[in-house]
Write an enzyme that holds these catalytic residues in place. Structure first.
Site, PDB file in Angstrom:
ATOM      1  N   ARG A   1       0.958  -1.160  -0.009  1.00 29.54           N
ATOM      2  CA  ARG A   1       0.029   0.109  -0.060  1.00 29.54           C
ATOM      3  C   ARG A   1       1.028   1.254  -0.079  1.00 29.54           C
ATOM      4  O   ARG A   1       2.254   1.218   0.152  1.00 29.54           O
ATOM      5  CB  ARG A   1      -1.037  -0.020   1.102  1.00 29.54           C
ATOM      6  CG  ARG A   1      -0.371  -0.595   2.280  1.00 29.54           C
ATOM      7  CD  ARG A   1      -1.404  -0.689   3.405  1.00 29.54           C
ATOM      8  NE  ARG A   1      -0.569  -1.018   4.587  1.00 29.54           N
ATOM      9  CZ  ARG A   1      -0.884  -0.771   6.050  1.00 29.54           C
ATOM     10  NH1 ARG A   1      -2.322  -0.527   6.238  1.00 29.54           N
ATOM     11  NH2 ARG A   1      -0.217  -1.162   6.977  1.00 29.54           N
TER      12      ARG A   1
ATOM     13  N   CYS B   1       2.226   7.166  -6.962  1.00 33.50           N
ATOM     14  CA  CYS B   1       2.678   8.375  -7.280  1.00 33.50           C
ATOM     15  C   CYS B   1       1.927   9.486  -6.695  1.00 33.50           C
ATOM     16  O   CYS B   1       0.859   9.322  -6.981  1.00 33.50           O
ATOM     17  CB  CYS B   1       2.799   8.458  -8.685  1.00 33.50           C
ATOM     18  SG  CYS B   1       3.329  10.059  -9.338  1.00 33.50           S
TER      19      CYS B   1
ATOM     20  N   GLU C   1      -2.592   7.168   6.892  1.00 34.78           N
ATOM     21  CA  GLU C   1      -1.027   7.012   7.095  1.00 34.78           C
ATOM     22  C   GLU C   1      -0.147   7.564   5.794  1.00 34.78           C
ATOM     23  O   GLU C   1       0.743   6.941   5.481  1.00 34.78           O
ATOM     24  CB  GLU C   1      -0.485   5.951   7.537  1.00 34.78           C
ATOM     25  CG  GLU C   1      -1.072   5.414   8.941  1.00 34.78           C
ATOM     26  CD  GLU C   1      -0.348   4.197   9.712  1.00 34.78           C
ATOM     27  OE1 GLU C   1       0.427   3.416   8.916  1.00 34.78           O
ATOM     28  OE2 GLU C   1      -0.307   4.052  10.986  1.00 34.78           O
TER      29      GLU C   1
ATOM     30  N   CYS D   1       8.152   9.954  -4.091  1.00 28.05           N
ATOM     31  CA  CYS D   1       8.114   9.121  -5.614  1.00 28.05           C
ATOM     32  C   CYS D   1       9.073  10.133  -6.186  1.00 28.05           C
ATOM     33  O   CYS D   1       9.033  11.486  -6.311  1.00 28.05           O
ATOM     34  CB  CYS D   1       6.674   9.292  -6.150  1.00 28.05           C
ATOM     35  SG  CYS D   1       6.672   8.487  -7.801  1.00 28.05           S
TER      36      CYS D   1
ATOM     37  N   GLU E   1      -5.851   4.633  16.159  1.00 24.52           N
ATOM     38  CA  GLU E   1      -5.383   3.320  16.144  1.00 24.52           C
ATOM     39  C   GLU E   1      -4.457   2.973  17.359  1.00 24.52           C
ATOM     40  O   GLU E   1      -3.669   3.773  17.482  1.00 24.52           O
ATOM     41  CB  GLU E   1      -4.513   2.813  15.018  1.00 24.52           C
ATOM     42  CG  GLU E   1      -5.624   2.803  13.672  1.00 24.52           C
ATOM     43  CD  GLU E   1      -4.712   2.541  12.325  1.00 24.52           C
ATOM     44  OE1 GLU E   1      -3.374   1.563  12.726  1.00 24.52           O
ATOM     45  OE2 GLU E   1      -4.827   2.739  11.397  1.00 24.52           O
TER      46      GLU E   1
ATOM     47  N   TRP F   1       4.353  -6.556  13.681  1.00 25.66           N
ATOM     48  CA  TRP F   1       5.118  -6.012  13.021  1.00 25.66           C
ATOM     49  C   TRP F   1       6.502  -5.617  13.681  1.00 25.66           C
ATOM     50  O   TRP F   1       7.569  -5.214  13.040  1.00 25.66           O
ATOM     51  CB  TRP F   1       4.834  -4.910  12.221  1.00 25.66           C
ATOM     52  CG  TRP F   1       4.203  -3.931  12.555  1.00 25.66           C
ATOM     53  CD1 TRP F   1       2.799  -3.714  13.050  1.00 25.66           C
ATOM     54  CD2 TRP F   1       4.648  -2.711  13.098  1.00 25.66           C
ATOM     55  NE1 TRP F   1       2.404  -2.585  13.365  1.00 25.66           N
ATOM     56  CE2 TRP F   1       3.634  -1.907  13.774  1.00 25.66           C
ATOM     57  CE3 TRP F   1       5.972  -2.435  13.526  1.00 25.66           C
ATOM     58  CZ2 TRP F   1       3.698  -0.739  14.499  1.00 25.66           C
ATOM     59  CZ3 TRP F   1       5.981  -0.756  14.161  1.00 25.66           C
ATOM     60  CH2 TRP F   1       4.998  -0.255  14.714  1.00 25.66           C
TER      61      TRP F   1
ATOM     62  N   GLU G   1      -1.549  -9.114   8.030  1.00 27.69           N
ATOM     63  CA  GLU G   1      -1.962  -8.888   9.294  1.00 27.69           C
ATOM     64  C   GLU G   1      -2.749  -9.786  10.130  1.00 27.69           C
ATOM     65  O   GLU G   1      -3.466  -9.310  11.115  1.00 27.69           O
ATOM     66  CB  GLU G   1      -2.577  -7.277   9.460  1.00 27.69           C
ATOM     67  CG  GLU G   1      -1.381  -6.371   8.934  1.00 27.69           C
ATOM     68  CD  GLU G   1      -1.940  -4.924   9.129  1.00 27.69           C
ATOM     69  OE1 GLU G   1      -1.000  -4.112   9.471  1.00 27.69           O
ATOM     70  OE2 GLU G   1      -2.715  -4.400   8.700  1.00 27.69           O
TER      71      GLU G   1
ATOM     72  N   PHE H   1      -2.072 -12.067  12.249  1.00 26.86           N
ATOM     73  CA  PHE H   1      -1.874 -12.407  13.423  1.00 26.86           C
ATOM     74  C   PHE H   1      -1.385 -10.925  14.448  1.00 26.86           C
ATOM     75  O   PHE H   1      -1.106 -10.776  15.525  1.00 26.86           O
ATOM     76  CB  PHE H   1      -0.310 -13.024  13.607  1.00 26.86           C
ATOM     77  CG  PHE H   1      -0.703 -14.344  13.157  1.00 26.86           C
ATOM     78  CD1 PHE H   1      -1.574 -15.279  13.589  1.00 26.86           C
ATOM     79  CD2 PHE H   1       0.190 -14.968  12.021  1.00 26.86           C
ATOM     80  CE1 PHE H   1      -1.812 -16.649  13.330  1.00 26.86           C
ATOM     81  CE2 PHE H   1      -0.288 -15.922  11.277  1.00 26.86           C
ATOM     82  CZ  PHE H   1      -1.031 -16.846  12.027  1.00 26.86           C
ATOM     83  N   HIS H   2      -1.888  -9.797  13.691  1.00 29.62           N
ATOM     84  CA  HIS H   2      -1.715  -8.324  14.575  1.00 29.62           C
ATOM     85  C   HIS H   2      -3.010  -8.496  15.554  1.00 29.62           C
ATOM     86  O   HIS H   2      -4.082  -8.795  15.155  1.00 29.62           O
ATOM     87  CB  HIS H   2      -2.136  -7.273  13.444  1.00 29.62           C
ATOM     88  CG  HIS H   2      -1.770  -5.794  14.026  1.00 29.62           C
ATOM     89  ND1 HIS H   2      -2.942  -5.396  14.734  1.00 29.62           N
ATOM     90  CD2 HIS H   2      -1.025  -4.897  13.910  1.00 29.62           C
ATOM     91  CE1 HIS H   2      -2.428  -4.292  15.334  1.00 29.62           C
ATOM     92  NE2 HIS H   2      -1.191  -4.142  14.656  1.00 29.62           N
TER      93      HIS H   2
HETATM   94  C1  GLA Z   1      -0.963   1.278  10.708  1.00 25.61           C
HETATM   95  C2  GLA Z   1      -2.071   1.169   9.590  1.00 25.61           C
HETATM   96  C3  GLA Z   1      -3.069  -0.214   9.913  1.00 25.61           C
HETATM   97  C4  GLA Z   1      -2.312  -1.380  10.301  1.00 25.61           C
HETATM   98  C5  GLA Z   1      -1.596  -1.208  11.607  1.00 25.61           C
HETATM   99  C6  GLA Z   1      -0.865  -2.311  12.249  1.00 25.61           C
HETATM  100  O1  GLA Z   1      -1.435   1.944  11.699  1.00 25.61           O
HETATM  101  O2  GLA Z   1      -2.820   2.153   9.433  1.00 25.61           O
HETATM  102  O3  GLA Z   1      -3.840  -0.208   8.751  1.00 25.61           O
HETATM  103  O4  GLA Z   1      -1.672  -1.719   9.409  1.00 25.61           O
HETATM  104  O5  GLA Z   1      -0.695  -0.198  11.088  1.00 25.61           O
HETATM  105  O6  GLA Z   1      -0.112  -1.954  13.502  1.00 25.61           O
HETATM  106 ZN    ZN Z   2       5.581  10.217  -9.093  1.00 23.98          ZN
END
Ligand code: GLA
Ligand code: ZN
Length: 683
Positions: free
Chosen positions: A117, A121, A156, A161, A315, A323, A363, A365-366
């Site tokens: 994700r 660009c 986020e 680019c 969040e 991670w 994700e 296992f998050h």
């Molecule tokens: C970020 C993302 C979420 C997810 C969490 C996992 O904050 O915005 O989509 O991937 O990390 O910790």
């Molecule tokens: Zn670009």
């Protein structure tokens, strides 16, 4: 009016998080279960649609929003509000296949393949058009739904680019910045050095490891451009909702001390600041209190972007992430104190990523509120439900704000320039850690402090702490002088005021731009020490500090020549032994303190305490491992005490009611291990 409710129609602190029902559309039983379990967990809000593009539009021009309507309705009927995201953070495969210009190019000029994700660009007109069309469709589909309280733009924002479109746009950005005058740019970037002069803006590339990377001004301008371009992308998305749903406020979610974008600039057009908090709880290198201080600094920075209103913790995780290097579970009791920390720092929300663990992919296992186990009688679910109950008890806090009398100046341009400059030591510059160390000293003494950009308004503060402001922006020095002149206290450290906004050195003595006058000194040399080297600093007449105590100084030591300033401490070793290390200069009604060396915390604390005394900022005697904040509303103030130790402690409080226990409290109050007290102080 002090109190500022973010969402007038929601009469509660928000509790909830990212909900991704599109992953479970073939499991109506699970979707049904979700809603009643949300109620059981005290969830009153979810965030929908963050990564839903490929379900909204599985093939170009084929749309499916029926499921979204159904979910929105069901949630609303059950008292659950929705934060509605735009899906621009990740794209369906057909989009990249059809429009490869949407794919990002890295600094080596290699075009990424489809995947992950934030891989778009930022400039691509085609991608911007597709996002625009999708946003219009979304706004028209669900924008009038009574359950939607907030738009959440993308997810986020991050990265850069360097494709030909972006590089061309960078050149235009430079043309604009330097009035289309290449010689202005050549001067600002000092390109005569190494024969780097440009004849035309079209000759300029984005920085690259296999190309130009030695011109600090270029590197800095590239980062500024990337922020401006990202902001433009974000504002283009926002414009759709401003037009079609003018009553719904807008946010985007930020990250922990994110280095690649200037959040101060990005925060400006937003209505609400939100961020995603994932500290390394339980790591073996530090105490829970120390980890929480890092998190508090982030919370406070987010709060300070708009300090007239609460922010949102968009969040977090009730258990573990997937991670970190080691993904340790939160220990019993830790979720409560860390969730309420957000509220203490000024958030009106506790939200999680995500509601239910995904079954597959990256994700799976998050940590989430609901595990693959699918039961609500788990430790994690109970912890979440407990936070849900506590947030209800804390409802009076809603909309109140933190009013700080002190601020730490933090600046992304400075961060970038300092990191990039070829000087000092690569390993020990540690700008953000230096800010954190400063922040911890305020917290230790129970003093709420904001973290603001040097371009922000200083009025309202009585003390400004300025760690390592290597790059001093135009106008800041004059504003600092006016601030001190009118009675303010400023505490500034070594490696400040070296360069201007183009990274050209100030001539005639550091700290430059006239700050030598404010501080009554100039720095003749800055000595960079090896990690094994230690100098000493001894105070000479600071009230309450013995002249016999020698504090350690490491990494950086300025050799200072005073021109009017009083010496507050001297070095004890080396060729500058006996020379000033800490100084104070009366300037108008206030004082300018200069700390010329990276002294140990106990010494920096003495300087800050002295400045706080002068600034009439009261300190609080807190037990070790306890965090304190005060939120103020129209009719009440709320004192938060968070105990990060597992042992009981005693705190001293004004008379009031603890909203958590419901008890009246006054004077010395015992707080259990990992306990929280929120005292609504009697007016
Ligand atoms: C970020 C993302 C979420 C997810 C969490 C996992 O904050 O915005 O989509 O991937 O990390 O910790
Ligand atoms: Zn670009």
């Amino acid at each position: 009016m002090k109190t500022h409710k973010l969402f007038p129609k929601v009469d509660a602190l928000l509790h909830g998080g990212d909900y991704n029902p599109e992953q479970w559309l073939d499991r109506p039983d699970i979707l049904e279960e979700d809603v009643w379990l949300m109620k059981e967990a005290g969830v009153n809000t979810v965030t929908l649609g963050v990564f839903s593009w490929s379900v909204y539009e599985p093939r170009e021009g084929e749309y499916h929003f029926e499921w979204l309507h159904k979910i929105l309705d069901t949630l609303y009927e059950n008292g659950i509000y929705t934060v509605m995201a735009t899906p621009s953070g990740a794209r369906p495969a057909w989009l990249d296949e059809t429009y490869p210009e949407a794919l990002r190019m890295n600094l080596k000029r290699v075009r990424n393949l489809h995947g992950v994700r934030h891989n778009h660009c930022i400039t691509s007109p085609k991608y911007r058009q597709l996002v625009h069309d999708m946003d219009v469709r979304l706004a028209k589909e669900v924008g009038s739904h009574p359950g939607i309280i907030l738009w959440h733009i993308s997810n986020e924002f991050g990265g850069e680019c360097a494709c030909p479109l972006c590089e061309k746009k960078f050149q235009d950005w430079l043309r604009n910045r330097y009035d289309n005058d290449i010689d202005k740019l050549n001067h600002a970037w000092w390109t005569t050095f190494w024969s780097h002069r440009y004849n035309d803006f079209s000759q300029i590339n984005a920085p690259a490891a296999h190309g130009e990377q030695s011109i600090h001004g270029l590197n800095l301008d590239w980062k500024r451009f990337t922020t401006d371009n990202t902001r433009e992308f974000m504002e283009a998305e926002m414009a759709v909702f401003r037009e079609l749903t003018p009553d719904i406020p807008i946010t985007t979610n930020f990250m922990h001390m994110y280095s690649a974008l200037d959040y101060n600039k990005l925060s400006k057009p937003l209505d609400v600041i939100s961020w995603d908090s994932y500290p390394r709880y339980g790591n073996p290198e530090e105490s829970l209190y120390d980890t929480s201080m890092e998190n508090a600094l982030d919370h406070v920075m987010m709060r300070s972007f708009k300090h007239d209103r609460p922010f949102m913790m968009m969040e977090s995780v009730p258990s573990l992430v997937n991670w970190h290097e080691y993904n340790k579970a939160k220990r019993p009791g830790v979720h409560k104190v860390t969730a309420l920390q957000a509220i203490a720092c000024g958030s009106d929300t506790v939200q999680y990523f995500q509601w239910r663990k995904s079954r597959g992919s990256f994700e799976q296992f998050h940590g989430a509120v609901l595990d693959h186990l699918g039961r609500s009688d788990t430790r994690v679910f109970r912890d979440v439900a407990e936070v849900g109950r506590l947030l209800k008890a804390l409802k009076p806090v809603q909309g109140s704000i933190v009013e700080s009398k002190a601020a730490i100046l933090f600046d992304w341009d400075n961060r970038w320039a300092l990191e990039d400059c070829a000087a000092f030591s690569k390993l020990t510059k540690q700008y953000t850690k230096t800010c954190l160390d400063m922040f911890k000293l305020f917290q230790k003494n129970g003093v709420d402090v904001d973290v603001i950009a040097p371009t922000e308004d200083f009025s309202g503060y009585r003390l400004l702490a300025i760690p390592m402001m290597y790059l001093m922006k135009p106008g800041v020095a004059d504003r600092l002088k006016a601030f001190v002149s009118a009675g303010g206290q400023v505490v500034m450290t070594y490696i400040s005021g070296y360069v201007d906004e183009s990274t050209l050195c100030y001539l005639g003595g550091f700290p430059g731009d006239g700050l030598t006058e404010l501080f009554g000194l100039y720095v003749e040399e800055t000595d960079t020490l090896y990690p094994q080297d230690v100098n000493g600093v001894r105070f000479t007449g600071l009230p309450g500090v013995s002249e016999d105590t020698v504090f350690a100084a490491r990494d950086y030591c300025d050799v200072i020549k005073v021109q009017g300033a009083d010496t507050a401490a001297v070095y004890t070793e080396d060729f500058y032994a006996g020379e000033p290390a800490v100084t104070v200069n009366g300037y108008g009604q206030g004082k300018a303190w200069y700390v010329g060396a990276r002294v140990e915390q106990a010494a920096m604390e003495q300087v800050l305490l002295a400045a706080m005394r002068e600034a009439d900022i009261p300190v609080k005697d807190l037990p070790e491992g306890v965090e304190y904040h005060r939120r103020s509303g129209d009719d009440a103030v709320f004192d938060f005490y968070l105990n990060y130790t597992t042992e009981p402690v005693t705190v001293e409080t004004e008379p009031g009611v603890d909203l958590i226990s419901g008890r009246s409290v006054s004077g010395q109050v015992k707080l259990e291990g990992l306990g929280v007290m929120v005292c609504q102080v009697q007016p």
